[in-house]
Write an enzyme that holds these catalytic residues in place. Structure first.
Site, PDB file in Angstrom:
ATOM      1  N   HIS A 118      40.797   6.842  20.924  1.00  8.28           N
ATOM      2  CA  HIS A 118      40.260   8.025  21.599  1.00  8.28           C
ATOM      3  C   HIS A 118      40.967   9.291  21.132  1.00  8.28           C
ATOM      4  CE1 HIS A 118      38.225  10.167  24.863  1.00  8.28           C
ATOM      5  NE2 HIS A 118      39.369  10.779  25.098  1.00  8.28           N
ATOM      6  N   TYR A 133      36.238  17.484  27.886  1.00 10.60           N
ATOM      7  CA  TYR A 133      36.822  16.712  26.801  1.00 10.60           C
ATOM      8  C   TYR A 133      37.542  17.598  25.793  1.00 10.60           C
ATOM      9  CZ  TYR A 133      36.689  13.008  23.212  1.00 10.60           C
ATOM     10  OH  TYR A 133      37.010  12.064  22.283  1.00 10.60           O
ATOM     11  N   HIS A 173      27.541  12.793  23.956  1.00  9.95           N
ATOM     12  CA  HIS A 173      27.690  13.039  25.385  1.00  9.95           C
ATOM     13  C   HIS A 173      26.338  13.390  25.996  1.00  9.95           C
ATOM     14  CE1 HIS A 173      32.255  14.146  25.156  1.00  9.95           C
ATOM     15  NE2 HIS A 173      32.044  12.843  25.255  1.00  9.95           N
ATOM     16  N   ARG A 196      33.436   6.483  19.053  1.00 11.18           N
ATOM     17  CA  ARG A 196      34.123   5.664  20.048  1.00 11.18           C
ATOM     18  C   ARG A 196      34.601   4.406  19.331  1.00 11.18           C
ATOM     19  NH1 ARG A 196      29.206   7.278  22.602  1.00 11.18           N
ATOM     20  NH2 ARG A 196      29.542   8.628  24.429  1.00 11.18           N
ATOM     21  N   ARG A 242      39.144  10.544  18.190  1.00 12.46           N
ATOM     22  CA  ARG A 242      37.844  11.105  18.607  1.00 12.46           C
ATOM     23  C   ARG A 242      38.050  12.511  19.174  1.00 12.46           C
ATOM     24  NH1 ARG A 242      32.540   9.975  20.512  1.00 12.46           N
ATOM     25  NH2 ARG A 242      32.148  10.429  22.703  1.00 12.46           N
TER      26      ARG A 242
END
Length: 309
Positions: free
Chosen positions: A244, A279, A270, A149, A247
C-alpha cells in the site's frame, strides 16, 4: 452456530458475491465480521432477526472493551451494516437496526509514502544474483508505476499487459475494470524478469499469471509484503513499508506533479472522490510553497504599480 444463522450468513455472502461483485478477500472479511456479531448475539440469547440498535451498541462497546482499535472497529461495523441491509432487502427484517449505529471517530491518518529516490534505493537493494531478483525489481516498479492494489498485482496476468499501447487492464474491486498506463521503466523491468520466469516449471492453470514463485505458482499478498519489508530494511529505509505504501507513493507523486484529483481517482479505481481526497497526502513543504506562490497576501507587487493605485 445455529443452523438458521449459518444459512443467513451463507445467503449474505452469496448476495455480496453475485449482487455486489465482492472479491474473495472482501467475502472473507465480511464473513469474519458476521461471525463476531452472531457469536455475541448467541451469547446474549438474542435472535438475529430480532436484533435492536441497543444490541449493536453493546456489541460495539464490547469490541472496545476487548481492545479492538478504532479503525478495526469501523471495519467490523461496516460488515455488520452490510449484513443488516441484506436482511432487510431479502425480507428477513422490516427495519435495519444498524441504521443509526455510530462508528468511533478516527483521527486523520496519513499513510507513509516513498520518494522517487527511496523507491530507487529499494530497487537497488535487491541482489540480482538471486533467481527472483529481477522479479522483485519488476514487482516494486509495477506497484509504483501503476498504483496497483497488492491483490491486483498478484492476480495480474500476462494477457492483461498491452505492451504496444503501454497500459495494463486491471480488474479491481467489485469486478470493475480500469485501464492504467504502464511506464517504459516498468516494462523494461518485466522484460528483465521474463527469462527466469520462462525457465520455471509452471503449475497447470497458472500459466497466464505474470508474477510467479520458484515453484511456478502465482504469488500471495503475504509473499509480496515480506519481500518489501526485507528490502526496506536492506535499503536502510526506516518507514513502515507495505504494498500500500507504493500505491500511495504513486498517487502522491502524481498529485505533486500536478495531476487532477479526478484522474488519480480513476487510476486508483476509487469509486468515490472522497476516498481519493483522504488517501492523498501533500507534504507540508509543498503546501507551504503553494501558499507563498499563489495566495494574494504573499504576492509582492512592484513598487511603481503601488504608487499608481
Amino acid at each position: 452456530m445455529p443452523k438458521q444463522t449459518e444459512i443467513l450468513k451463507s445467503k449474505f455472502l452469496r448476495y455480496l458475491k453475485l449482487q455486489r461483485g465482492a472479491n474473495v478477500n472482501t467475502l472473507d472479511a465480511y464473513g469474519r465480521d458476521v461471525d463476531k456479531l452472531l457469536a455475541y448475539l448467541s451469547q446474549e440469547g438474542r435472535n438475529v432477526t430480532e436484533t435492536q440498535l441497543e444490541d449493536l451498541q453493546n456489541f460495539a462497546a464490547g469490541l472496545h472493551d476487548i481492545g479492538v482499535g478504532p479503525r478495526s472497529q469501523c471495519r467490523i461495523l461496516s460488515g455488520v451494516r452490510a449484513f443488516f441491509r441484506f436482511m432487510v432487502t431479502d425480507g428477513y427484517m422490516e427495519q435495519d437496526p444498524s441504521e443509526l449505529l455510530e462508528s468511533p471517530i478516527l483521527g486523520e491518518h496519513l499513510p507513509e509514502y516513498l520518494t522517487i529516490e527511496e523507491v530507487d534505493s529499494l530497487k537497488s537493494s535487491i541482489d540480482l544474483s538471486k533467481p527472483e531478483g529481477h522479479r522483485n525489481r519488476a514487482i516494486i516498479e509495477v506497484l509504483f508505476s501503476c498504483g496497483l492494489r497488492v491483490s491486483e498485482l498478484v492476480t495480474l496476468r500476462c494477457s492483461q499487459l498491452y505492451r504496444e499501447e503501454r497500459f495494463v487492464r486491471i480488474m479491481g474491486k467489485g469486478a470493475k475494470e480500469r485501464l492504467v498506463p504502464i511506464s517504459d521503466i516498468a516494462l523494461r523491468e518485466i522484460d528483465n524478469y521474463l527469462p527466469w520466469r520462462n525457465e520455471l516449471k509452471i503449475k497447470p492453470g497458472e500459466e497466464d499469471f505474470l508474477f510467479l514463485n520458484r515453484r511456478g505458482a502465482h504469488l500471495t499478498r503475504t509473499m509480496v509484503l515480506i519481500m518489501l519489508k526485507q528490502q526496506a530494511e536492506l535499503a536502510g529505509i526506516g518507514k513502515t513499508i507495505s504494498p500500500h505504501t507504493l500505491r500511495h507513493s504513486f498517487a502522491t507523486a502524481l498529485l505533486e506533479g500536478g495531476a487532477d484529483l479526478r484522474v488519480i481517482q480513476a487510476l486508483l479505481g476509487h469509486e468515490s472522490i472522497g476516498t481519493t481526497e483522504i488517501y492523498i497526502h501533500l507534504s507540508n513543504q509543498a503546501l507551504r510553497q503553494a501558499i507563498l506562490e499563489h495566495h494574494p497576501r504573499n504576492i509582492t507587487y512592484p513598487t511603481a504599480s503601488l504608487k499608481n493605485t
